[in-house]
Enzyme design. Structure first.
Site, PDB file in Angstrom:
ATOM      1  CG  HIS A 275      -1.655   1.249   1.477  1.00  0.00           C
ATOM      2  ND1 HIS A 275      -2.938   1.471   1.048  1.00  0.00           N
ATOM      3  CD2 HIS A 275      -1.265   2.389   2.099  1.00  0.00           C
ATOM      4  CE1 HIS A 275      -3.313   2.691   1.407  1.00  0.00           C
ATOM      5  NE2 HIS A 275      -2.313   3.271   2.048  1.00  0.00           N
ATOM      6  CD  GLU A 276       2.106   3.341   3.799  1.00  0.00           C
ATOM      7  OE1 GLU A 276       2.281   4.440   3.249  1.00  0.00           O
ATOM      8  OE2 GLU A 276       1.147   3.111   4.562  1.00  0.00           O
ATOM      9  CG  HIS A 279       0.444   6.265  -0.416  1.00  0.00           C
ATOM     10  ND1 HIS A 279      -0.674   6.908  -0.860  1.00  0.00           N
ATOM     11  CD2 HIS A 279       0.093   5.663   0.748  1.00  0.00           C
ATOM     12  CE1 HIS A 279      -1.673   6.709   0.012  1.00  0.00           C
ATOM     13  NE2 HIS A 279      -1.222   5.943   0.984  1.00  0.00           N
ATOM     14  CD  GLU A 353      -4.524   6.586   2.288  1.00  0.00           C
ATOM     15  OE1 GLU A 353      -4.233   5.381   2.403  1.00  0.00           O
ATOM     16  OE2 GLU A 353      -3.675   7.489   2.396  1.00  0.00           O
ATOM     17  CG  ASP A 357      -6.535   0.569   0.215  1.00  0.00           C
ATOM     18  OD1 ASP A 357      -5.434   0.583   0.814  1.00  0.00           O
ATOM     19  OD2 ASP A 357      -7.617   0.844   0.766  1.00  0.00           O
TER      20      ASP A 357
HETATM   21 ZN   LIG Z   1      -2.174   5.241   2.680  1.00  0.00          ZN
END
Ligand SMILES: [Zn+2]
Length: 414
Positions: A275-276, A279, A353, A357
């Protein structure tokens, strides 16, 4: 004119206070409702009761501390407290920059001192009672002192620089100030992790072992360098777990809390990491930085139009206009603008987000991320049923249920 500005300021403060409390009220009213089907099993009965008690306690505390700070702020305007502190500053020095430093120094310090009892209660009573607190009194005091030192150096330095630029450049003030603040923001975005975080926490590279191997495999697959991944000792202050992505370019890094690593299995940790990395791949940090630079430019431009007017200072009861009093008045007048901008920033953040995801779901496992998110919510006693309006205004992350529903789409594609 200055009378009108005074009343506009008071109106903004009151309306802002009312909106916040109304949203909070909506949120609390939604409590006690049964957990939606999709969320059943995250909390057992006992944990759910604990979560509700935690939320109720935080709500009560929020009303108390929020009302206190609202009344103090209101009193500062109604009783011309800013004018008083201003006169104190000028009685010590006739130098504009020193007077501004002294003025904000007194205000910030006083406001921090008033905030200490609240912060003590929050840490050592509420967080302690629910088993989150790991902060010792020694860490608490050290954090406070380091915070003051940083505020004095960084905040004081920036303020002095801005006023210096204002004195030297008058008309094009906002352009030069914008350049200065932009350079500083970019510098901080890059070096925050290596300069500021070490003052408060320890960051270490991942230890050798099964987890590191699993992370290496995944990181290599998606083209992220393993030496940009760090573990931070969040357990120094709280048992709450987290992970974040920060910086950009050569200075990018993913930081995993030691508490997260302790509580999750390898699959879940890799999913959080994915997930990070999402980003990073979607350039969210860079995007956020660029937007904030544009916003700063607009803010400085409007500020430059108003700062030379004596109405701002006179609204606060100061006859001879000066820069720092103008800043205080402008700060409140700008609040509605930043309130609206904040809504858009939160919308964008929630969209980001979902993107992160989706990245984790596509390149790793949707199920593992779902299970990690559930665990995070459970361990942190998160509110699983926030009011939609509260979410719209305040949430930078979508609520758990919506993220799980979103992740479900990817599971079905498998
Ligand atoms: Zn996040």
């Amino acid at each position: 004119m200055y009378n009108t500005i005074f009343w506009i300021i008071i109106a903004i403060l009151v309306i802002d206070f009312l909106i916040e409390n109304f949203l909070d009220y909506l949120n609390v009213k939604k409590m006690g409702s049964r957990l939606p089907k999709a969320l059943e099993g995250i909390y057992d009965q006992e944990e759910y009761a604990k979560q509700q008690a935690y939320q109720r306690e935080n709500h009560r505390f929020g009303i108390f501390s929020g009302t206190f700070s609202f009344l103090i702020t209101l009193a500062m305007f109604v009783l011309f407290g800013f004018a008083f502190v201003d006169s104190v500053a000028w009685s010590v020095t006739s130098h504009a920059i020193l007077a501004a430093l002294l003025f904000f120094g007194i205000i910030m310090f006083a406001s921090d001192i008033l905030g200490i009892p609240f912060s003590l209660y929050d840490t050592f009573v509420i967080e302690e009672k629910f088993g989150f607190n790991k902060t010792t009194p020694k860490i608490f005091v050290a954090d406070l002192l380091k915070g003051w030192l940083l505020a004095a150096i960084i905040g004081g330095g920036l303020l002095a620089l801005i006023i210096f630029i204002y004195q030297k450049t008058q008309n094009l003030f906002w352009v030069y100030a914008w350049i200065a603040i932009s350079v500083f923001s970019i510098f901080m975005a890059m070096f925050y992790s290596s300069l500021i975080v070490p003052l408060f926490n320890k960051q270490t590279p991942l230890e050798e072992g099964e987890l590191r191997d699993a992370i290496r495999n995944f990181a290599e697959k998606v083209g992220f360098r393993l030496d940009n991944i760090f573990v931070i000792n969040g357990s120094k202050r709280s048992t709450k777990a987290n992970a974040y992505f920060t910086g950009f370019g050569a200075k990018k890094r993913i930081v995993l809390y030691d508490t997260l690593i302790e509580e999750m299995n390898t699959d879940e940790i890799v999913a959080v990491l994915a997930h990070e990395i999402g980003h990073y791949k979607k350039k969210h940090v860079l995007q956020g930085l660029l937007i904030s630079l544009v916003q700063t430019g607009i803010l400085l431009f409007i500020f430059s139009l108003l700062i030379s007017s004596s109405s701002l200072s006179r609204a606060l009861g100061v006859e001879t206009p000066n820069f720092h009093i103008g800043m205080v008045a402008f700060g409140i007048l700008y609040a509605p603008v930043s309130f609206v901008l904040g809504i858009f920033m939160n919308m964008l953040s929630r969209k980001n987000e979902y993107q992160a995801d989706a990245f984790a779901a596509k390149h790793y496992k949707p199920g593992a991320l779902a299970s990690a998110l559930k665990k995070l919510s459970q361990k942190n006693l998160s509110n699983l049923t926030p009011h939609p309006l509260y979410v719209f205004f305040n949430y930078s992350h979508p609520p758990l249920l919506e993220r799980l529903t979103h992740l479900k789409n990817f599971e079905q594609q498998d």
